[in-house]
Scaffold this motif. Structure first.
Motif, mmCIF file in Angstrom:
data_model
loop_
_atom_site.group_PDB
_atom_site.id
_atom_site.type_symbol
_atom_site.label_atom_id
_atom_site.label_comp_id
_atom_site.label_asym_id
_atom_site.label_seq_id
_atom_site.Cartn_x
_atom_site.Cartn_y
_atom_site.Cartn_z
ATOM 1 N N MET A 232 0.866 -1.181 0.000
ATOM 2 C CA MET A 232 0.000 0.000 0.000
ATOM 3 C C MET A 232 0.900 1.228 0.000
ATOM 4 S SD MET A 232 -2.917 1.152 2.744
ATOM 5 C CE MET A 232 -4.002 2.534 2.411
ATOM 6 N N ARG A 233 0.580 2.183 -0.855
ATOM 7 C CA ARG A 233 1.321 3.434 -0.914
ATOM 8 C C ARG A 233 0.375 4.572 -0.524
ATOM 9 N NH1 ARG A 233 2.155 0.625 -5.361
ATOM 10 N NH2 ARG A 233 0.870 2.021 -6.631
ATOM 11 N N PRO A 234 0.147 4.762 0.749
ATOM 12 C CA PRO A 234 -0.814 5.779 1.184
ATOM 13 C C PRO A 234 -0.454 7.165 0.669
ATOM 14 C CG PRO A 234 -0.203 4.347 3.008
ATOM 15 C CD PRO A 234 0.740 4.046 1.892
ATOM 16 N N ASP A 235 -1.430 7.842 0.095
ATOM 17 C CA ASP A 235 -1.211 9.211 -0.383
ATOM 18 C C ASP A 235 -2.296 10.165 0.117
ATOM 19 O OD1 ASP A 235 -3.314 8.331 -1.945
ATOM 20 O OD2 ASP A 235 -2.235 8.438 -3.853
ATOM 21 N N ALA A 236 -3.141 9.698 1.035
ATOM 22 C CA ALA A 236 -4.180 10.556 1.605
ATOM 23 C C ALA A 236 -4.592 10.010 2.966
ATOM 24 C CB ALA A 236 -5.391 10.639 0.680
#
Length: 349
Positions: A232-236
């Protein structure tokens, strides 16, 4: 870099009114009335959170009864208080619809690197991580007590720190911010958006945004990988700050452009969480979400209706203690009457 709040800021933000739940409620109510809105007992802070997510949840849809709304109203009612005996707790001995397993069943599954990361984030040892799943709702996971209780104070300070400009909050649209008026942290802060910042009016995200704080990126990726849901690449991240007696109406999170899981962390007072289906015609499952609990929605569960009808009922009171430091006392008082929720998201594929 982990965010923190300076001692001078807390000195100025510590309100004299936080002496218990009733004083907490009364002060928020008075502030909302001064701002020219209805009292908290009627709408106030409750509607300010709820209406941001509000979907069409009318009682019927083409003759189909809205079963979700009936359950929502049941637990939202305060007088007389509802019967909470049907709310599911994270204990397989009390519910036949839960399955439980250790996330890392073998010592060889635990790397030194992961253990050190979990410790830095304030999580319990990986050998103790236990996930509860729901056979009738594949993709819904509850990891209770994952955050150490003493870490709630640290994460609340971060939650308040995240509300500083240039991040956007519910106060921004009024031309106010907590940097110029720190007292708003406890009086009127209801939500903060980080990273790719969700637009409450259009219900859409812009193409990109600032990076999320590193600790939130690491937290989301660690949880997703540990549950074997992929990188997972959280961006928010969306933070909700729930005052006493607030609620969150039935809604669906469907604006993200990726299939990554939604990962939420709860701080402070307990909440009844309703996990529904793809339509409002099916009744939801009521769950307790307590301080330090993580809820994960993946796959089809990302698109189900969900809601929070009540915060902090007396039978689920969470108690936090101060260590005698002035700024710590303010944080503890806030945790003892309110709830804060982080929802870590990946918007872009």
């Amino acid at each position: 870099m982990l965010l923190s709040i300076s001692g001078s800021l807390w000195k100025h933000t510590k309100p004299n009114w936080i002496k218990g739940n009733w004083n907490c409620f009364r002060s928020i109510n008075a502030f909302m009335m001064r701002e020219g809105v209805e009292s908290l007992e009627q709408k106030g802070a409750e509607s300010e959170i709820r209406d941001q997510y509000a979907e069409d949840s009318s009682d019927s849809d083409g003759g189909v009864v809205n079963e979700f709304k009936a359950v929502f109203k049941k637990y939202k009612k305060r007088r007389p208080p509802p019967d909470f005996s049907g709310v599911i707790v994270s204990d397989v001995r009390t519910s036949s619809i839960l399955e439980s397993r250790l996330i890392f069943p073998e010592p060889s599954d635990i790397t030194t690197e992961k253990e050190e990361l979990a410790n830095r984030l304030g999580l319990i040892s990986l050998s103790e991580w236990r996930v509860y799943s729901f056979p009738t709702r594949p993709g819904l996971y509850l990891i209770p007590g994952l955050l150490k209780k003493e870490q709630a104070k640290i994460w609340l300070k971060r939650a308040f720190g995240y509300a500083n400009p240039p991040n956007i909050t519910n106060l921004t649209i009024r031309g106010k911010d907590v940097k110029t008026d720190p007292s708003l942290l406890t009086k009127a802060l209801r939500w903060t958006t980080l990273g790719v910042e969700y637009d409450w009016n259009t219900k859409q995200y812009p193409p990109n945004g600032r990076p999320v704080p590193e600790e939130l990126y690491q937290l989301g990726n660690l949880i997703s990988n540990s549950l074997k849901l992929g990188d997972m690449r959280p961006d928010a991240t969306i933070l909700n700050y729930y005052p006493p007696k607030s609620a969150l109406s039935p809604h669906v999170d469907k604006s993200e452009r990726s299939n990554a899981p939604l990962i939420s962390m709860s701080l402070g007072q307990s909440a009844v969480y309703l996990s529904g289906a793809l339509t409002l015609s099916e009744p939801p499952i009521p769950l307790w979400l307590r301080n330090g609990d993580f809820l994960v929605m993946h796959g089809e569960q990302r698109l189900v209706y969900h809601a929070i009808p009540c915060i902090g009922p007396k039978i689920e009171k969470q108690n936090f203690e101060t260590n005698g430091v002035e700024e710590d006392s303010m944080i503890v008082d806030y945790l003892n009457c309110s709830r804060i929720n982080f929802t870590i998201r990946q918007v872009n594929p």
